[in-house]
Design an enzyme around this catalytic site. Structure first.
Site, short mmCIF file in Angstrom:
data_model
loop_
_atom_site.label_atom_id
_atom_site.label_comp_id
_atom_site.label_asym_id
_atom_site.label_seq_id
_atom_site.Cartn_x
_atom_site.Cartn_y
_atom_site.Cartn_z
N LYS A 127 0.84 -1.17 0.00
CA LYS A 127 0.00 0.00 0.00
C LYS A 127 0.89 1.25 0.00
CE LYS A 127 0.02 2.01 3.43
NZ LYS A 127 0.91 2.60 4.44
N HIS B 23 -5.06 0.69 6.90
CA HIS B 23 -5.03 0.02 8.20
C HIS B 23 -6.28 0.32 9.04
CE1 HIS B 23 -1.06 -0.61 6.87
NE2 HIS B 23 -0.44 0.34 7.53
C1 BG6 Z 1 2.73 1.95 7.56
C2 BG6 Z 1 2.70 3.46 7.48
O1 BG6 Z 1 1.89 1.39 6.60
O2 BG6 Z 1 2.30 1.55 8.86
C3 BG6 Z 1 3.56 4.07 8.56
O3 BG6 Z 1 3.16 3.86 6.20
C4 BG6 Z 1 3.16 3.54 9.92
O4 BG6 Z 1 3.48 5.49 8.55
C5 BG6 Z 1 3.12 2.02 9.90
O5 BG6 Z 1 4.11 4.00 10.86
C6 BG6 Z 1 2.57 1.46 11.18
O6 BG6 Z 1 2.75 0.07 11.18
P1 BG6 Z 1 3.41 -0.67 12.41
O7 BG6 Z 1 3.38 -2.10 12.06
O8 BG6 Z 1 4.78 -0.11 12.59
O9 BG6 Z 1 2.52 -0.32 13.55
#
Ligand code: BG6
Length: 458
Positions: free
Chosen positions: A154, A246
């Site tokens: 994504k 997300h």
């Molecule tokens: C990513 C975003 O998809 O997800 C980031 O681009 C974000 O900005 C991250 O920090 C969060 O994922 P995780 O697994 O680190 O909580």
């Protein structure tokens, strides 16, 4: 263990995602001995390295805690990686890559499975996909064995139109069952437990609707700021970075109907159906329902435009137009540089007699994964006071015997085994963008409030 030889091609192997997530996940799977026995990683990138320089770079950059692995394990893992220097827009580079893959097949004397992972900024997708196609590399050399698959990160596109264009291009080169659109949130262990918990515990199903649920809060709070990703982030902002994907996937798992059976097709269709029924934002006056902010100091992050109005925080109340959820507010909140790291879903149950004493069911996705219920008990003594207590299940109770795999480990294994449950379908992407695209404009016209780093946002 899958016995068919498999080659994992990583476009952008020297980039942040490959170094921080993909390679550590591959190393962990390698050490756990769950990768196919014959396994090679081919890294493709612009920079030129000698073999030793490349191995040193991987060793230095990989996000591996010291002492986590034995030196021998890392050395043997590195023996499974080859580097192919090339340019994304140079046809000759793809011919060389093709030859490298062929040589590995010849060495194994077998036609291998090939996974192409686009670990690059989305602006390169089109070029890479077009060149991959014209090189002939995407044509499988076998049937069930010797397949080719593509893994795409994504954001899928930048709005509905560009997402559909990207999907059309992917659709020309691959069948849907070869396309794995990664939303790594779906692959987080505690996210997978939402459906398991909902559908395995009959206690909750009768209450899972607007008669009993007052509201749902979905939060993805981060204490980190840009971490060197300012240039990329400034073009997309929180709404596209984590909102379109997300946060909506967290919402989908809470809100989706129980599928007739739990096969990948039905589960993905269930999630897509939630997005399809999100109340369009144009039907509402959003001023009461949308806030957005930017943290103080964002403008001095490297890569961020001097006058940038990009949001690093937003909160949106949204509704789902179906009989189960009509009238139930779903709050989506996310932000960078906040007071803590917390991804969590809180489900508030109605209490018609005493509205202040609500029961709350919490799914903490990270950190300190937990499923918890807040309930009320009488305080001991002669009075009649009640107070809240919690029943909780912590993942840490399982201890080291059941460690939580990293989301990318799951992504890689599922892509190898061909299970698409935890990947976004073309319909999910389409309906998510249908909801988000009009919001982008509204968002940019919403006043931007500045919040302090380490605060709760705006
Ligand atoms: C990513 C975003 O998809 O997800 C980031 O681009 C974000 O900005 C991250 O920090 C969060 O994922 P995780 O697994 O680190 O909580």
């Amino acid at each position: 263990m899958n016995t068919v030889p498999t080659i994992f091609v990583i476009f952008g192997i020297t980039g942040d995602l490959a170094q921080r997530k993909l390679l550590p996940a591959l190393l962990s799977l390698y050490v756990k001995k769950v990768l196919p026995k014959k396994f090679f990683i081919v890294g493709f990138s612009r920079r030129s390295f000698t073999r030793e320089e490349f191995r040193q770079l991987i060793r230095d950059e990989m996000n591996v805690k010291s002492g986590q692995y034995k030196g021998e394990e890392i050395k043997h893992f590195l023996d499974h990686i080859v580097y192919e220097q090339g340019y994304f827009d140079d046809v000759d580079s793809y011919e060389r890559l093709f030859l490298t893959l062929k040589k590995i097949d010849e060495y194994w004397k077998q036609c291998s499975n090939k996974l192409f992972h686009l670990s690059v900024a989305p602006v390169f997708y089109e070029k890479i996909l077009a060149n991959l196609a014209s090189s002939g590399m995407t044509i499988p050399c076998g049937g069930d064995e010797g397949w080719t698959r593509v893994l795409v990160e994504k954001p899928f596109g930048n709005d509905l139109a560009t997402a559909q264009k990207l999907d059309a291009l992917l659709g020309k080169l691959f069948n849907e069952n070869q396309i794995f659109r990664i939303d790594h949130y779906l692959a987080k262990e505690a996210m997978q437990n939402i459906l398991a918990f909902r559908f395995a515990n009959s206690l909750f199903e009768p209450l899972w609707n607007n008669n009993f649920i007052e509201g749902v809060e979905i939060k993805l709070l981060e204490s980190i700021g840009m971490e060197g990703r300012g240039g990329f982030y400034d073009d997309i902002g929180a709404i596209k970075d984590v909102g379109q994907n997300h946060l909506l996937q967290m919402l989908a798992l809470v809100a989706m109907e129980h599928p007739k059976n739990l096969n990948p097709k039905m589960i993905r269709a269930g999630r897509a159906d939630v997005f399809k029924h999100l109340m369009p934002v144009k039907d509402r006056n959003l001023s009461k329902f949308l806030t957005r902010g930017q943290y103080e100091g964002y403008l001095s992050e490297s890569g961020v435009k001097a006058e940038s109005k990009t949001e690093t925080y937003f909160r949106l109340i949204t509704y789902i137009n179906n009989s189960r959820w009509k009238g139930v507010p779903f709050s989506l909140e996310t932000g960078k540089a906040l007071y803590k790291n917390k991804s969590e879903i809180n489900i508030y149950f109605k209490n018609k007699i005493n509205p202040k004493s609500t029961n709350v069911l919490t799914f903490r996705i990270q950190p300190n994964e937990i499923i918890q219920i807040r309930f009320w008990v009488k305080t001991p003594g002669f009075g009649v006071n009640i107070e809240p207590k919690t029943l909780s299940f912590k993942y840490s109770d399982w201890g080291i015997a059941n460690p939580i795999p990293d989301a990318y480990e799951r992504v890689i294994l599922d892509a190898i085994s061909g299970d698409q449950t935890l990947f976004a379908s073309t319909d999910e992407v389409k309906y998510a963008w249908k909801f988000i695209t009009p919001l982008i404009k509204i968002m940019s016209n919403t006043p931007l409030k500045i919040y302090k780093k380490g605060s709760k946002g705006v």
